[in-house]
Design a protein around this motif. Sequence first.
Motif, PDB file in Angstrom:
ATOM      1  N   ASP A 294       0.817  -1.222   0.000  1.00  0.00           N
ATOM      2  CA  ASP A 294       0.000   0.000   0.000  1.00  0.00           C
ATOM      3  C   ASP A 294       0.851   1.272   0.000  1.00  0.00           C
ATOM      4  OD1 ASP A 294       0.970   0.175   2.591  1.00  0.00           O
ATOM      5  OD2 ASP A 294      -0.967  -0.144   3.566  1.00  0.00           O
ATOM      6  N   LYS A 295       2.172   1.112  -0.011  1.00  0.00           N
ATOM      7  CA  LYS A 295       3.137   2.219  -0.085  1.00  0.00           C
ATOM      8  C   LYS A 295       3.092   3.147   1.127  1.00  0.00           C
ATOM      9  CE  LYS A 295       4.198   0.621  -4.117  1.00  0.00           C
ATOM     10  NZ  LYS A 295       5.411  -0.205  -4.293  1.00  0.00           N
ATOM     11  N   LYS A 296       2.550   2.665   2.241  1.00  0.00           N
ATOM     12  CA  LYS A 296       2.438   3.512   3.426  1.00  0.00           C
ATOM     13  C   LYS A 296       3.603   3.343   4.393  1.00  0.00           C
ATOM     14  CE  LYS A 296      -2.625   3.859   3.400  1.00  0.00           C
ATOM     15  NZ  LYS A 296      -3.869   3.577   4.154  1.00  0.00           N
ATOM     16  N   HIS A 297       4.292   2.216   4.323  1.00  0.00           N
ATOM     17  CA  HIS A 297       5.378   1.978   5.272  1.00  0.00           C
ATOM     18  C   HIS A 297       6.622   1.444   4.560  1.00  0.00           C
ATOM     19  CE1 HIS A 297       1.872   1.932   8.037  1.00  0.00           C
ATOM     20  NE2 HIS A 297       2.729   2.537   8.842  1.00  0.00           N
ATOM     21  N   LEU A 298       7.759   1.877   5.055  1.00  0.00           N
ATOM     22  CA  LEU A 298       9.050   1.402   4.584  1.00  0.00           C
ATOM     23  C   LEU A 298       9.765   0.717   5.735  1.00  0.00           C
ATOM     24  CD1 LEU A 298      11.675   3.159   2.388  1.00  0.00           C
ATOM     25  CD2 LEU A 298      12.338   2.497   4.712  1.00  0.00           C
ATOM     26  N   PHE A 299      10.457  -0.360   5.432  1.00  0.00           N
ATOM     27  CA  PHE A 299      11.193  -1.099   6.452  1.00  0.00           C
ATOM     28  C   PHE A 299      12.640  -1.298   6.005  1.00  0.00           C
ATOM     29  CE2 PHE A 299       6.825  -2.229   7.183  1.00  0.00           C
ATOM     30  CZ  PHE A 299       6.706  -2.391   8.561  1.00  0.00           C
ATOM     31  N   THR A 300      13.542  -1.177   6.962  1.00  0.00           N
ATOM     32  CA  THR A 300      14.921  -1.573   6.771  1.00  0.00           C
ATOM     33  C   THR A 300      15.338  -2.337   8.016  1.00  0.00           C
ATOM     34  OG1 THR A 300      17.153  -0.822   6.194  1.00  0.00           O
ATOM     35  CG2 THR A 300      15.918   0.537   7.763  1.00  0.00           C
ATOM     36  N   ALA A 301      16.547  -2.876   8.006  1.00  0.00           N
ATOM     37  CA  ALA A 301      17.031  -3.608   9.179  1.00  0.00           C
ATOM     38  C   ALA A 301      18.545  -3.562   9.197  1.00  0.00           C
ATOM     39  CB  ALA A 301      16.551  -5.062   9.156  1.00  0.00           C
ATOM     40  N   THR A 302      19.110  -3.629  10.374  1.00  0.00           N
ATOM     41  CA  THR A 302      20.559  -3.748  10.476  1.00  0.00           C
ATOM     42  C   THR A 302      20.953  -5.172  10.110  1.00  0.00           C
ATOM     43  OG1 THR A 302      20.391  -4.286  12.841  1.00  0.00           O
ATOM     44  CG2 THR A 302      20.735  -1.978  12.242  1.00  0.00           C
ATOM     45  N   GLU A 303      22.070  -5.305   9.423  1.00  0.00           N
ATOM     46  CA  GLU A 303      22.517  -6.641   9.032  1.00  0.00           C
ATOM     47  C   GLU A 303      23.000  -7.439  10.236  1.00  0.00           C
ATOM     48  OE1 GLU A 303      25.602  -8.798   5.888  1.00  0.00           O
ATOM     49  OE2 GLU A 303      25.596  -6.618   6.110  1.00  0.00           O
ATOM     50  N   ASN A 304      23.548  -6.748  11.224  1.00  0.00           N
ATOM     51  CA  ASN A 304      23.985  -7.346  12.485  1.00  0.00           C
ATOM     52  C   ASN A 304      23.553  -6.433  13.624  1.00  0.00           C
ATOM     53  OD1 ASN A 304      26.889  -9.506  12.606  1.00  0.00           O
ATOM     54  ND2 ASN A 304      25.354  -9.407  10.994  1.00  0.00           N
ATOM     55  N   ALA A 305      23.888  -6.810  14.838  1.00  0.00           N
ATOM     56  CA  ALA A 305      23.495  -6.030  16.017  1.00  0.00           C
ATOM     57  C   ALA A 305      24.177  -4.673  16.037  1.00  0.00           C
ATOM     58  CB  ALA A 305      23.851  -6.800  17.283  1.00  0.00           C
ATOM     59  N   LEU A 306      23.460  -3.664  16.560  1.00  0.00           N
ATOM     60  CA  LEU A 306      24.114  -2.416  16.922  1.00  0.00           C
ATOM     61  C   LEU A 306      25.150  -2.718  18.001  1.00  0.00           C
ATOM     62  CD1 LEU A 306      21.047   0.005  17.175  1.00  0.00           C
ATOM     63  CD2 LEU A 306      22.590  -0.317  15.228  1.00  0.00           C
ATOM     64  N   ILE A 307      26.160  -1.883  18.097  1.00  0.00           N
ATOM     65  CA  ILE A 307      27.228  -2.134  19.076  1.00  0.00           C
ATOM     66  C   ILE A 307      26.661  -2.262  20.484  1.00  0.00           C
ATOM     67  CG2 ILE A 307      29.223  -1.062  20.213  1.00  0.00           C
ATOM     68  CD1 ILE A 307      29.998   0.054  17.462  1.00  0.00           C
ATOM     69  N   GLN A 308      25.677  -1.410  20.821  1.00  0.00           N
ATOM     70  CA  GLN A 308      25.108  -1.422  22.171  1.00  0.00           C
ATOM     71  C   GLN A 308      24.033  -2.486  22.355  1.00  0.00           C
ATOM     72  OE1 GLN A 308      24.602   0.911  19.879  1.00  0.00           O
ATOM     73  NE2 GLN A 308      22.608   1.897  20.013  1.00  0.00           N
ATOM     74  N   ASP A 309      23.765  -3.282  21.308  1.00  0.00           N
ATOM     75  CA  ASP A 309      22.717  -4.309  21.400  1.00  0.00           C
ATOM     76  C   ASP A 309      23.256  -5.723  21.589  1.00  0.00           C
ATOM     77  OD1 ASP A 309      20.589  -2.609  21.246  1.00  0.00           O
ATOM     78  OD2 ASP A 309      20.217  -2.898  19.109  1.00  0.00           O
ATOM     79  N   GLY A 310      24.518  -5.952  21.267  1.00  0.00           N
ATOM     80  CA  GLY A 310      25.044  -7.306  21.396  1.00  0.00           C
ATOM     81  C   GLY A 310      26.177  -7.553  20.425  1.00  0.00           C
ATOM     82  N   ILE A 311      26.602  -8.800  20.352  1.00  0.00           N
ATOM     83  CA  ILE A 311      27.759  -9.142  19.528  1.00  0.00           C
ATOM     84  C   ILE A 311      27.352  -9.331  18.072  1.00  0.00           C
ATOM     85  CG2 ILE A 311      28.925 -10.247  21.475  1.00  0.00           C
ATOM     86  CD1 ILE A 311      28.156 -12.959  20.238  1.00  0.00           C
ATOM     87  N   ALA A 312      28.323  -9.167  17.198  1.00  0.00           N
ATOM     88  CA  ALA A 312      28.116  -9.493  15.789  1.00  0.00           C
ATOM     89  C   ALA A 312      28.068 -11.001  15.639  1.00  0.00           C
ATOM     90  CB  ALA A 312      29.260  -8.902  14.955  1.00  0.00           C
ATOM     91  N   ALA A 313      27.516 -11.465  14.542  1.00  0.00           N
ATOM     92  CA  ALA A 313      27.397 -12.901  14.308  1.00  0.00           C
ATOM     93  C   ALA A 313      28.778 -13.550  14.240  1.00  0.00           C
ATOM     94  CB  ALA A 313      26.639 -13.147  13.010  1.00  0.00           C
ATOM     95  N   LYS A 314      28.852 -14.716  14.829  1.00  0.00           N
ATOM     96  CA  LYS A 314      30.071 -15.517  14.778  1.00  0.00           C
ATOM     97  C   LYS A 314      29.694 -16.946  14.423  1.00  0.00           C
ATOM     98  CE  LYS A 314      32.455 -12.800  18.358  1.00  0.00           C
ATOM     99  NZ  LYS A 314      33.145 -12.848  19.676  1.00  0.00           N
ATOM    100  N   ALA A 315      30.687 -17.781  14.219  1.00  0.00           N
ATOM    101  CA  ALA A 315      30.414 -19.185  13.944  1.00  0.00           C
ATOM    102  C   ALA A 315      29.589 -19.781  15.082  1.00  0.00           C
ATOM    103  CB  ALA A 315      31.724 -19.949  13.784  1.00  0.00           C
ATOM    104  N   ASN A 316      28.453 -20.345  14.740  1.00  0.00           N
ATOM    105  CA  ASN A 316      27.540 -20.997  15.691  1.00  0.00           C
ATOM    106  C   ASN A 316      26.832 -20.017  16.626  1.00  0.00           C
ATOM    107  OD1 ASN A 316      28.249 -23.771  14.884  1.00  0.00           O
ATOM    108  ND2 ASN A 316      30.217 -23.308  15.847  1.00  0.00           N
ATOM    109  N   ILE A 317      26.909 -18.722  16.329  1.00  0.00           N
ATOM    110  CA  ILE A 317      26.244 -17.723  17.163  1.00  0.00           C
ATOM    111  C   ILE A 317      25.532 -16.715  16.257  1.00  0.00           C
ATOM    112  CG2 ILE A 317      26.540 -15.904  18.880  1.00  0.00           C
ATOM    113  CD1 ILE A 317      29.064 -17.290  19.827  1.00  0.00           C
ATOM    114  N   GLY A 318      24.227 -16.506  16.482  1.00  0.00           N
ATOM    115  CA  GLY A 318      23.471 -15.510  15.737  1.00  0.00           C
ATOM    116  C   GLY A 318      23.660 -14.120  16.315  1.00  0.00           C
ATOM    117  N   THR A 319      22.923 -13.161  15.776  1.00  0.00           N
ATOM    118  CA  THR A 319      23.071 -11.779  16.223  1.00  0.00           C
ATOM    119  C   THR A 319      21.707 -11.095  16.269  1.00  0.00           C
ATOM    120  OG1 THR A 319      24.264  -9.691  15.801  1.00  0.00           O
ATOM    121  CG2 THR A 319      23.457 -10.885  13.887  1.00  0.00           C
ATOM    122  N   PRO A 320      21.474 -10.202  17.256  1.00  0.00           N
ATOM    123  CA  PRO A 320      20.180  -9.508  17.361  1.00  0.00           C
ATOM    124  C   PRO A 320      20.130  -8.257  16.482  1.00  0.00           C
ATOM    125  CG  PRO A 320      21.526  -8.991  19.273  1.00  0.00           C
ATOM    126  CD  PRO A 320      22.332  -9.941  18.432  1.00  0.00           C
TER     127      PRO A 320
END
Length: 394
Positions: A200-226
């Motif tokens: 409906d062209k009313k909303h746009l979404f984006t996302a960080t590819e990995n966690a913000l620095i203050q949100d948690g760790i970046a993805a690693k082997a066997n570990i996801g990221t928020p």
Amino acid sequence: MQLIKNIFKFPRIIYFFIPIIIIVLLLSFLPINAVEISSIEFIGEANLAKSLTLQKTEIGGLSGITYNAKNNLYYAISDDRGQKANARFYTLKIDLSKGFLQNGKVIPVSVTTLLNENGQTFRSGETDTEGIALTNKATVFISSEGDAAKLINPFIKEFSLSSGREIATLPIPNKFLPNKSGNQGIRNNLAFESLTITPDKKHLFTATENALIQDGIAAKANIGTPCRILQYNLLNNQPEKEFLYQTESVSPFLNVTGKFASGLPDLLALDNQGHFLSLERSFTGLGFAISLFQVSLEGSDDIHQINSLLAVDSKNIKPVQKKLLLDLRTLDVLLDNIEGLTLGPKLPDGQQSLILISDNNFNFLQRTQILAFKIKIETPLIRLLRRLLPNLNP
């Protein structure tokens, strides 16, 4: 005696209407336009020739793609930071008229150089354009990851399709911006890769590819990221909500180099009710792991007022719901660095097409790979009718 018969006839009429009343009540509470993908089928691949050029510009770094149904064209953004040519997007033709994709059926048409608000090209290193989404105003929104190491902020800007000139800039919440202390904001090259607009062209979404620095760790082997999904209201061009998206943990395979990267490179809005396709991509040491998920915002918590997930008990935060649709490693295809996805046209059999595209990093060992799929999309109404009428085949 006849009176008694008439009395017993009346309930039978009620019994006839009860199922109809129940169906009507159920439908009144269903989000009719919400969709769900019930199946996905691979229908072919194509690869662009290595070192292919158009308008004296090398084609590569294709990190995002969007489809224009009006003219059956695709727009693919390059993440070249100005080293090969100015910031730009390409217009492509992809021929799915036979119901499948094969080599030679992806044709580059033109190159559009991006210009800033002053009508000038962006300086080398000023942009890292990764996501692209088409509006209904002959414009595209394009996201840039910026450069956290150089304190260059990420951006989401609107550009003219015809001229490539900047029209508008969306405000980025402060929590996403890198600072001199290095204790907040995006991680370098792990920011706004994804970009999508609701039908409906009313909303746009984006996302960080990995966690913000203050949100948690970046993805690693066997570990996801928020990661954070960021929602904009396009009626006023303001950010309004954020949601937690947790990527999957991925195990490396024969990782003799020790290199590993994983994250969320793209999202695709399926409806106006918060349902998406998400693309998760990992470099595992030996090739790529690519997965498609169906995502729902239903029941997830809005976290836009939380500046740091590490500062709160994140276990109490409800993330978006995810369901694995396809692990592309199960296909008989040598996968490259898939980073973008978009819905394409309806196929000859009436089913919906889906296109994925890879970023070759301008590396001779990699390819610009385009993958095509057939997906079956169902609304809640169709799913309900299918349960009530098992032989229904709409």
